[in-house]
Design a protein around this motif. Structure first.
Motif, mmCIF file in Angstrom:
data_model
loop_
_atom_site.group_PDB
_atom_site.id
_atom_site.type_symbol
_atom_site.label_atom_id
_atom_site.label_comp_id
_atom_site.label_asym_id
_atom_site.label_seq_id
_atom_site.Cartn_x
_atom_site.Cartn_y
_atom_site.Cartn_z
ATOM 1 N N ASN A 117 -20.478 39.338 43.869
ATOM 2 C CA ASN A 117 -20.978 38.980 42.937
ATOM 3 C C ASN A 117 -20.623 37.219 42.577
ATOM 4 O O ASN A 117 -20.740 36.722 41.501
ATOM 5 N N ILE A 145 -17.325 36.360 42.481
ATOM 6 C CA ILE A 145 -16.277 36.263 41.318
ATOM 7 C C ILE A 145 -14.968 35.647 42.125
ATOM 8 O O ILE A 145 -14.413 36.714 42.769
ATOM 9 N N TRP A 157 -16.644 43.665 32.324
ATOM 10 C CA TRP A 157 -17.598 42.962 33.225
ATOM 11 C C TRP A 157 -18.037 41.658 32.693
ATOM 12 O O TRP A 157 -18.003 40.697 33.415
ATOM 13 N N LYS A 158 -18.403 41.531 31.430
ATOM 14 C CA LYS A 158 -18.930 40.407 31.034
ATOM 15 C C LYS A 158 -17.663 39.314 30.722
ATOM 16 O O LYS A 158 -17.812 38.059 31.309
ATOM 17 N N LYS A 159 -16.277 39.717 30.733
ATOM 18 C CA LYS A 159 -15.289 39.046 30.599
ATOM 19 C C LYS A 159 -14.848 38.617 32.188
ATOM 20 O O LYS A 159 -14.668 37.282 32.345
ATOM 21 N N GLU A 167 -6.821 30.089 28.833
ATOM 22 C CA GLU A 167 -6.931 31.553 29.100
ATOM 23 C C GLU A 167 -7.250 32.017 30.470
ATOM 24 O O GLU A 167 -7.792 31.447 31.330
ATOM 25 N N GLN A 222 -17.155 37.970 34.592
ATOM 26 C CA GLN A 222 -18.144 36.986 35.091
ATOM 27 C C GLN A 222 -17.762 35.554 34.591
ATOM 28 O O GLN A 222 -18.353 34.769 34.935
ATOM 29 N N LYS A 223 -17.276 35.633 33.233
ATOM 30 C CA LYS A 223 -17.115 34.268 32.742
ATOM 31 C C LYS A 223 -15.797 33.503 33.001
ATOM 32 O O LYS A 223 -15.560 32.306 32.946
ATOM 33 N N VAL A 224 -14.687 34.324 33.306
ATOM 34 C CA VAL A 224 -13.496 33.891 33.484
ATOM 35 C C VAL A 224 -13.262 32.822 34.897
ATOM 36 O O VAL A 224 -14.107 32.882 35.724
ATOM 37 N N LYS A 225 -12.492 31.906 34.455
ATOM 38 C CA LYS A 225 -12.239 30.649 35.411
ATOM 39 C C LYS A 225 -11.013 30.744 36.302
ATOM 40 O O LYS A 225 -10.951 30.491 37.422
ATOM 41 N N GLU A 261 -8.963 25.651 31.228
ATOM 42 C CA GLU A 261 -9.008 26.537 30.142
ATOM 43 C C GLU A 261 -7.790 27.367 30.073
ATOM 44 O O GLU A 261 -7.048 27.617 30.780
#
Length: 497
Positions: free
Chosen positions: A48, A50, A23-25, A91, A27-30, A89
């Protein structure tokens, strides 16, 4: 900077089961890509805010799932490389339903192609649909478990003594294929379990139905599976080769059957031949059940001979099977290789050439082998004579015309008649053998299998003599009470029936 693809699992569909790390990954991914947005977790992403892109359009533009998966892998690799050049980014995250390493072909493709193209690949976890299957269906995989693909299910993978979960049963058509395959092992009424969206609140459905109703259900989808609970029922185990092997092993064991334990290759020689002939008899009957029974008796002979060797630590039935499989693959390059055979004659040429090469590899000089070698010593006489004559004919040692063969038969008959009058039993036997050999040659020229002709003659005699016996019985007599004239008259009647 090296491009980087991170694969994460969206779990089985229950938001409460999504791991904190994933879930943290998310939320941060672009750059987030989904194999499909047809998954309950997508609602949580949307709520959320995303952003994501899915590959669902590829399912519509390709005919086969394999093509879809290849296209997804190709696009992901391209996007990973482009992310560096676009100053974005480096990634990117690729999210798949369930666990990335369970029934996810795109991840397997990435594992192969990423190293080849210089792209770093990281696979993170996720809750698998199997976790929910174990929980919601209530079985422990330690009892024995297998996971199979519903879109490519084979009878050869089924084992009734294992819990069997069949995934990727997307629709009624796949369910129908699964049903037909399962019916090769399981009875039509055998109870199975169908699960949809296991663990997803408000969407989960669990059906317990007889096997024949599997494709009658209408709610199959991406989160559907079939579970066949493990079973030790004899009616299921007895349909497996493993059970046959186990039974023969027990019969030959110290705790088994004294008769079976005493048998040797030599003591079973006659049994093997008799069982083979009993199978042949069923070919002329319209009784599939009897044929199946007799084929089973013949198979038992093979199993016993293999077990005798296994008891001596020489080889076992698995070695027999492996040797046969390897031979079949090797001798059918037109099926399992690159060779071509347009008809049966070409296939036979390939077969014989490969047999010759196999002999050379064993150190046998095939050029020095007698032409008539390779005809089994223990073949029945008529069959062996036929094969010997056929081999000799391949080098021109043969008669040219049927009339010549008929003359030889007549000549041998005259010689036998003379031997009956003036020669010894040994010489009479020799002349009789010559006559029979010449008759086999006549059969070959007439393109008639002499064994089949003899079998038909035996069947005819059996039927007609049975008619005599039956008619005598109707008259209140038995064979011992009838004279030759009476039996001959009934024989002539039988010929007209």
């Amino acid at each position: 900077m090296q491009p980087h693809i991170i694969v994460v699992g969206l779990g089985s569909g229950d938001e409460n089961q999504l791991t904190l790390g994933i879930w943290k990954k998310l939320q941060k991914v672009k750059q987030l890509y989904l194999r499909t947005d047809q998954h309950p977790m997508v609602q949580m992403l949307t709520r959320n805010g995303i952003a994501y892109q899915s590959f669902d359009s590829l399912y519509e533009s390709n005919d086969q799932f394999e093509q879809v998966y290849e296209a997804i892998a190709t696009q992901l690799l391209a996007k990973a490389k482009a992310s560096i050049h676009d100053d974005a980014e480096s990634e990117i995250v690729y999210a798949v339903p369930g666990h990335p390493m369970v029934a996810e072909m795109t991840v397997q493709l990435l594992k192969v192609r990423c190293p080849e193209e210089g792209i770093q690949l990281t696979v993170l976890g996720g809750e698998s649909f199997l976790d929910q299957a174990f929980t919601r269906l209530g079985f422990d995989p330690i009892e024995g478990f297998q996971l199979l693909n519903g879109s490519d299910l084979s009878i050869y993978s089924l084992n009734p003594q294992l819990h069997t979960v069949i995934a990727q049963v997307y629709d009624t058509y796949t369910a129908s294929d699964v049903k037909l395959t399962l019916m090769e092992l399981y009875p039509d009424e055998h109870e199975i379990v169908v699960g949809h969206s296991l663990g997803v609140e408000g969407e989960e459905k669990i059906h317990r139905v007889p096997l024949y109703e599997l494709d009658h259900l209408q709610d199959f989808g991406n989160l559907s599976l079939v579970w066949i609970p493990r079973s030790d029922e004899d009616r299921l185990r007895n349909r497996t080769f493993a059970r046959l092997h186990e039974i023969v092993d027990i019969l030959r064991s110290p705790e088994g059957c004294p008769w079976d334990r005493e048998q040797t290759h030599q003591s079973l020689r006659k049994n093997l031949i008799e069982e083979a002939y009993e199978v042949l008899e069923t070919f002329d009957e319209e009784d599939p059940d009897h044929m199946a029974e007799e084929l089973g008796d013949l198979l038992l002979q093979v199993m016993l001979h293999a077990q005798i060797e296994a008891d001596e630590d020489s080889f076992n039935v698995w070695d027999v099977i492996a040797t046969l499989n390897e031979k079949l693959l090797r001798r059918h390059p037109h099926v399992f290789g690159e060779a071509v055979a347009g008809d049966s004659a070409e296939a036979l040429v390939n077969w014989n050439q490969i047999k010759q090469e196999e002999k050379r590899k064993k150190g046998i000089d095939v050029e020095q082998l007698p032409l008539l070698s390779g005809v089994p010593r223990e073949l029945p006489g008529l069959m062996k004579a036929y094969k010997l004559q056929k081999k000799a004919s391949t080098v021109g040692f043969d008669w040219n015309r049927l009339e010549e063969v008929v003359e030889v038969v007549e000549s041998e008959w005259l010689e036998l008649k003379e031997a009956i009058i003036s020669l010894s039993k040994a010489e009479q036997q020799e002349e009789l053998g010559d006559l029979l050999f010449s008759v086999v040659n006549l059969a070959r020229f007439l393109r008639i299998e002499p064994e089949e002709a003899m079998a038909e003659a035996n069947r005819k005699f059996f039927k007609r003599f049975g008619y005599i016996e039956q008619q005598l019985r109707l008259k209140g007599k038995n064979l011992a009470e009838a004279n030759v004239q009476e039996m001959e008259a009934l024989w002539q009647e039988a010929k007209k029936c």
